[in-house]
Design a protein around this motif. Sequence first.
Motif, mmCIF file in Angstrom:
data_model
loop_
_atom_site.group_PDB
_atom_site.id
_atom_site.type_symbol
_atom_site.label_atom_id
_atom_site.label_comp_id
_atom_site.label_asym_id
_atom_site.label_seq_id
_atom_site.Cartn_x
_atom_site.Cartn_y
_atom_site.Cartn_z
ATOM 1 N N VAL A 1 33.922 2.701 -68.096
ATOM 2 C CA VAL A 1 35.108 3.629 -68.423
ATOM 3 C C VAL A 1 35.936 3.456 -67.164
ATOM 4 O O VAL A 1 37.316 3.100 -67.439
ATOM 5 N N ALA A 2 35.667 3.357 -65.942
ATOM 6 C CA ALA A 2 36.456 3.190 -64.986
ATOM 7 C C ALA A 2 37.152 1.865 -64.872
ATOM 8 O O ALA A 2 38.297 1.660 -64.406
ATOM 9 N N GLU A 3 36.278 0.939 -64.867
ATOM 10 C CA GLU A 3 36.898 -0.655 -64.951
ATOM 11 C C GLU A 3 37.906 -0.554 -66.199
ATOM 12 O O GLU A 3 39.008 -1.370 -65.766
ATOM 13 N N ALA A 4 37.595 -0.324 -67.231
ATOM 14 C CA ALA A 4 38.659 -0.287 -68.420
ATOM 15 C C ALA A 4 39.880 0.389 -67.957
ATOM 16 O O ALA A 4 41.192 -0.140 -68.189
ATOM 17 N N ALA A 5 39.872 1.580 -67.435
ATOM 18 C CA ALA A 5 41.114 2.138 -66.983
ATOM 19 C C ALA A 5 41.751 1.503 -66.203
ATOM 20 O O ALA A 5 43.028 1.535 -66.189
ATOM 21 N N ARG B 1 39.727 -22.806 -64.898
ATOM 22 C CA ARG B 1 38.248 -22.943 -64.708
ATOM 23 C C ARG B 1 37.561 -21.641 -64.543
ATOM 24 O O ARG B 1 36.454 -21.257 -65.060
ATOM 25 N N GLY B 2 37.806 -20.971 -63.373
ATOM 26 C CA GLY B 2 37.257 -19.802 -62.881
ATOM 27 C C GLY B 2 37.196 -18.644 -63.918
ATOM 28 O O GLY B 2 36.256 -18.200 -64.472
ATOM 29 N N PRO B 3 38.559 -18.302 -64.679
ATOM 30 C CA PRO B 3 38.496 -17.272 -65.557
ATOM 31 C C PRO B 3 37.762 -17.659 -66.846
ATOM 32 O O PRO B 3 37.024 -16.941 -67.426
ATOM 33 N N LEU B 4 37.781 -19.035 -67.307
ATOM 34 C CA LEU B 4 37.147 -19.497 -68.464
ATOM 35 C C LEU B 4 35.648 -19.058 -68.199
ATOM 36 O O LEU B 4 35.057 -18.841 -69.096
ATOM 37 N N HIS B 5 35.025 -19.680 -67.168
ATOM 38 C CA HIS B 5 33.631 -19.520 -66.653
ATOM 39 C C HIS B 5 33.419 -18.181 -66.790
ATOM 40 O O HIS B 5 31.896 -18.055 -67.389
ATOM 41 N N GLY B 6 33.869 -17.078 -66.376
ATOM 42 C CA GLY B 6 33.620 -15.656 -66.361
ATOM 43 C C GLY B 6 33.356 -15.339 -67.597
ATOM 44 O O GLY B 6 32.729 -14.546 -68.110
ATOM 45 N N TYR B 7 34.538 -15.545 -68.410
ATOM 46 C CA TYR B 7 34.617 -15.179 -69.846
ATOM 47 C C TYR B 7 33.387 -15.610 -70.724
ATOM 48 O O TYR B 7 32.855 -15.033 -71.380
ATOM 49 N N VAL B 8 33.321 -17.046 -70.501
ATOM 50 C CA VAL B 8 32.087 -17.362 -71.295
ATOM 51 C C VAL B 8 30.589 -16.973 -70.811
ATOM 52 O O VAL B 8 29.966 -16.774 -71.653
ATOM 53 N N LEU B 9 30.716 -16.990 -69.476
ATOM 54 C CA LEU B 9 29.296 -16.415 -68.863
ATOM 55 C C LEU B 9 28.858 -15.258 -69.436
ATOM 56 O O LEU B 9 27.628 -14.964 -70.080
ATOM 57 N N ARG B 10 30.010 -14.326 -69.787
ATOM 58 C CA ARG B 10 29.586 -13.056 -70.492
ATOM 59 C C ARG B 10 29.011 -13.204 -71.812
ATOM 60 O O ARG B 10 28.176 -12.525 -72.379
ATOM 61 N N ARG C 1 42.593 -0.471 -79.635
ATOM 62 C CA ARG C 1 41.946 -1.712 -79.849
ATOM 63 C C ARG C 1 41.576 -2.375 -78.431
ATOM 64 O O ARG C 1 40.644 -2.610 -78.069
ATOM 65 N N ASP C 2 42.609 -2.237 -77.551
ATOM 66 C CA ASP C 2 42.445 -2.478 -76.142
ATOM 67 C C ASP C 2 41.369 -1.884 -75.376
ATOM 68 O O ASP C 2 40.392 -2.468 -74.982
ATOM 69 N N ALA C 3 41.317 -0.543 -75.660
ATOM 70 C CA ALA C 3 40.121 0.565 -75.192
ATOM 71 C C ALA C 3 38.705 -0.244 -75.707
ATOM 72 O O ALA C 3 37.837 -0.197 -74.906
ATOM 73 N N VAL C 4 38.724 -0.303 -76.970
ATOM 74 C CA VAL C 4 37.296 -0.932 -77.743
ATOM 75 C C VAL C 4 37.073 -2.174 -77.170
ATOM 76 O O VAL C 4 35.785 -2.343 -76.574
ATOM 77 N N VAL C 5 37.815 -3.016 -77.168
ATOM 78 C CA VAL C 5 37.626 -4.219 -76.668
ATOM 79 C C VAL C 5 37.226 -4.332 -75.114
ATOM 80 O O VAL C 5 36.025 -4.914 -74.806
ATOM 81 N N TYR D 1 33.420 -2.442 -75.143
ATOM 82 C CA TYR D 1 32.286 -2.838 -76.105
ATOM 83 C C TYR D 1 32.167 -4.138 -75.971
ATOM 84 O O TYR D 1 31.075 -4.801 -76.030
ATOM 85 N N TYR D 2 33.374 -5.096 -75.814
ATOM 86 C CA TYR D 2 33.203 -6.471 -75.869
ATOM 87 C C TYR D 2 33.245 -6.954 -74.367
ATOM 88 O O TYR D 2 32.685 -8.103 -74.176
ATOM 89 N N ARG D 3 33.950 -6.491 -73.647
ATOM 90 C CA ARG D 3 34.006 -6.913 -72.327
ATOM 91 C C ARG D 3 33.028 -6.031 -71.422
ATOM 92 O O ARG D 3 32.992 -6.597 -70.288
#
Length: 168
Positions: free
Chosen positions: A131-135, A16-25, A118-122, A125-127
């Motif tokens: 840059v620091a968070e993605a790293a 529930r928590g991970p889904l809510h965060g995902y959908v919320l964005r 692909r992971d870097a772009v996702v 840009y999508y999430r």
Amino acid sequence: MDRGEDVVRQLYGRWRGPLHGYVLRMVGGDHQQAEEVVQETLLRAWRHAGDLTPADAGPWLHTVARNLVVSGFRKRGGHDPEAPVEPRRRPPVADAVEHALQGWQVVEALRSLGPDHRDAVVELYYRRRTVAEAAAVLGVPAGTVKSRCFYALRALRDALEERGVTRS
């Protein structure tokens, strides 16, 4: 309690928590809409309880949630929740079908990239991660994320040009 109820309780507790965060964005921070999508996703999980195990259900649940958001987008005629573009920068599109086709072409172009690019772009840009968070998520230095994204965007541009998608 039958197996279906038990599975749904476990799914709810774990996802529930991970889904809510995902959908919320994807819904631009609208908590009510995000909760409705999560509830509908878990209802559909209950209908497929015999096919799901709580530990491995994440990809299925996220796909269902994303499809619910996208179908809601289509019904309301709104904007694409995963790739927001400011209205003044949105390319002119003749109609919603053309816009959807362009979106599919972008997805196919993304699939043509290697997993690291692909992971870097996702992540960026999508999430909408920095840059620091993605790293941190990808477990690589920030400079590597920047480099991968640079080359990934170049490859995406070339792949989209090959598919006839051009900037307006």
